[in-house]
Scaffold this motif. Structure first.
Motif, PDB file in Angstrom:
ATOM      1  N   ARG A 101       0.828  -1.209   0.000  1.00  0.00           N
ATOM      2  CA  ARG A 101       0.000   0.000   0.000  1.00  0.00           C
ATOM      3  C   ARG A 101       0.863   1.260   0.000  1.00  0.00           C
ATOM      4  O   ARG A 101       0.621   2.192  -0.766  1.00  0.00           O
ATOM      5  N   ASN A 133       0.957   4.183  -2.838  1.00  0.00           N
ATOM      6  CA  ASN A 133       0.696   5.601  -2.547  1.00  0.00           C
ATOM      7  C   ASN A 133       1.783   6.503  -3.123  1.00  0.00           C
ATOM      8  O   ASN A 133       1.513   7.626  -3.551  1.00  0.00           O
ATOM      9  N   PHE A 156       9.439   9.966  -3.334  1.00  0.00           N
ATOM     10  CA  PHE A 156       8.388  10.739  -3.997  1.00  0.00           C
ATOM     11  C   PHE A 156       8.650  12.241  -3.854  1.00  0.00           C
ATOM     12  O   PHE A 156       8.434  13.012  -4.791  1.00  0.00           O
ATOM     13  N   ILE A 203      -0.746  15.038   2.546  1.00  0.00           N
ATOM     14  CA  ILE A 203       0.505  14.310   2.321  1.00  0.00           C
ATOM     15  C   ILE A 203       0.605  14.010   0.835  1.00  0.00           C
ATOM     16  O   ILE A 203      -0.325  13.445   0.259  1.00  0.00           O
ATOM     17  N   THR A 261       1.032  12.296  -2.555  1.00  0.00           N
ATOM     18  CA  THR A 261       0.961  10.909  -3.049  1.00  0.00           C
ATOM     19  C   THR A 261       0.734  10.974  -4.552  1.00  0.00           C
ATOM     20  O   THR A 261       0.461  12.044  -5.087  1.00  0.00           O
ATOM     21  N   ALA A 272      -3.779   7.122  -5.971  1.00  0.00           N
ATOM     22  CA  ALA A 272      -3.883   6.394  -4.693  1.00  0.00           C
ATOM     23  C   ALA A 272      -3.567   7.348  -3.552  1.00  0.00           C
ATOM     24  O   ALA A 272      -2.484   7.331  -2.987  1.00  0.00           O
ATOM     25  N   THR A 273      -4.542   8.189  -3.223  1.00  0.00           N
ATOM     26  CA  THR A 273      -4.295   9.271  -2.267  1.00  0.00           C
ATOM     27  C   THR A 273      -4.560   8.853  -0.820  1.00  0.00           C
ATOM     28  O   THR A 273      -4.195   9.576   0.093  1.00  0.00           O
ATOM     29  N   SER A 274      -5.206   7.712  -0.615  1.00  0.00           N
ATOM     30  CA  SER A 274      -5.584   7.332   0.743  1.00  0.00           C
ATOM     31  C   SER A 274      -4.494   6.498   1.419  1.00  0.00           C
ATOM     32  O   SER A 274      -4.201   5.377   1.014  1.00  0.00           O
ATOM     33  N   LEU A 275      -3.923   7.063   2.473  1.00  0.00           N
ATOM     34  CA  LEU A 275      -2.844   6.390   3.194  1.00  0.00           C
ATOM     35  C   LEU A 275      -3.379   5.594   4.372  1.00  0.00           C
ATOM     36  O   LEU A 275      -4.404   5.958   4.954  1.00  0.00           O
ATOM     37  N   ASN A 276      -2.681   4.568   4.727  1.00  0.00           N
ATOM     38  CA  ASN A 276      -2.914   3.891   5.996  1.00  0.00           C
ATOM     39  C   ASN A 276      -2.755   4.949   7.104  1.00  0.00           C
ATOM     40  O   ASN A 276      -1.854   5.783   7.038  1.00  0.00           O
TER      41      ASN A 276
END
Lengths: 246, 246
Positions: free
Chosen positions: A24, A28, A157, B134, B136, B140-144
């Motif tokens: 994951r 990201n 990144f 943050i 990214t 896929a912009t949703s981080l854990n």
């Protein structure tokens, strides 16, 4: 820049949830190539559940029996370790990312992470060209595996986003507009009895300092003036009603 | 610098493992103060198992019913969001960390994170002075959750390692004080007919953004509230005169 030349290599991973979390994090930050060296867990349901957007990263992961085989096609390898090794200088993630930017256009670059419980062995670190230590407080140097990978991916990144600094410039309200706003404010604050006729400047000065700090844009100056215009209207309408009533 | 003035605030967290991972990340980077707003999971075995070195962080976590109560003693709050909000500029974690370095000597600073599934609501973000996104990849912009917290904690830790710059630090008004000021403002602006009862939030939101930019000190917040208190008094006295006259 994209990261098609950058590999994340996990050695002897114990937890399948960690494999998913690593996938994951990679997803990201735009990394796609995951290599697993003798993982001690399966790519099971838990791994895919944790991976979310990184499902494809997991599906395309390659498995190798040894680290040496996993990094055979790489020209530059960074090993990661929490332990201070007297005999070797370590690099920060930021410096490693900067270095990668120069390397990975023409070279395959790997970032190697050890097992959760013990980290990379000295022999494994010997196979790496340089060693990275992620800065932490000295009393808690052991990071969660996916956190360590995330910090490296994030720094990679971030270097791709560096650009010659162009300062974003916002158009601020011109003085003519803000002064008209303060004039309006002065009149209205007198009307409601907030300003003392003897010494209004202290109070207005305070207002000026607050709004100067705010760096008002044109719509914002109009908005503030709008409040005082409405207030003036309210005061006037009350005065008229009073006159009609008396 | 240490981070005794910095809070990590988690709103409506769903997974107890995430609470543990967050505590571990905080501990690695030297943060100790965790606040939980209506968590939807328990501080159970899984949480402590994931926390490892962050066990004490979890044990000392404070639970609050609402975000407003959790940040009442904070003078500056950063909300985090993955979603792009057109009407508001967002800050990078690095810039936020730099800003915190200047603020946290004399002010309590909070970093607020929403639930895993939905993030912070617009209302919750309105309570924050600034919003962090943050960086990214856009797909896929949703981080854990714990990864997001780790990136913030890591950037905070990194700024402490920079050359000591002497930053001037001003004591800002705490949220309890500014929110009381906004409540007063809302009531009074209704009275004078400046706010539309159908949609007051747009207008109040604009006011919030202007005054947030101004970084109000305690006397300044009192001063602004004073204007609206005087206005409320004026409105009331006019209404009474009207009644006497009619």
């Amino acid at each position: 820049m994209d990261f098609h030349n950058v590999d994340i290599v996990l050695v002897g991973t114990l937890g399948s949830g960690n494999l998913g979390s690593v996938a994951r994090a990679m997803c990201n930050m735009g990394l796609a190539h995951l290599k697993l060296v003798s993982p001690r867990c399966a790519l099971d349901e838990q791994a895919f559940w944790m991976a979310t957007c990184g499902e494809d990263v997991l599906k395309c992961a390659h498995v190798f029996p040894t680290l040496r085989e996993a990094i055979a096609d790489c020209s530059y390898c960074f090993g990661t370790t929490a332990r201070h090794r007297r005999w070797r200088q370590t690099l920060s993630p930021r410096d490693a990312a900067q270095k990668t930017l120069g390397l990975c256009k023409t070279n395959r670059v790997a970032f190697v992470f050890g097992p959760e419980d013990s980290g990379l062995t000295n022999e494994e670190l010997e196979l790496c060209h340089e060693v990275i230590t992620i800065p932490t407080v000295s009393s808690a140097t052991s990071l969660n595996l996916s956190h360590a990978v995330m910090i490296i991916c994030y720094e990679l990144f971030m270097v791709t986003r560096q650009q010659p600094k162009t300062l974003r410039s916002t158009r601020l309200a011109p003085v003519a507009m803000t002064e008209a706003m303060y004039d309006h404010m002065r009149t209205t604050l007198f009307e409601i009895g907030f300003l003392n006729r003897q010494n209004p400047d202290y109070t207005l000065g305070l207002m000026r300092r607050i709004l100067t700090k705010a760096k008002l844009t044109i719509p914002e100056a109009r908005f503030i003036r709008g409040i005082f215009r409405q207030l003036a209207w309210y005061v006037k309408s009350r005065e008229q009603k009073k006159e009609v009533n008396s």
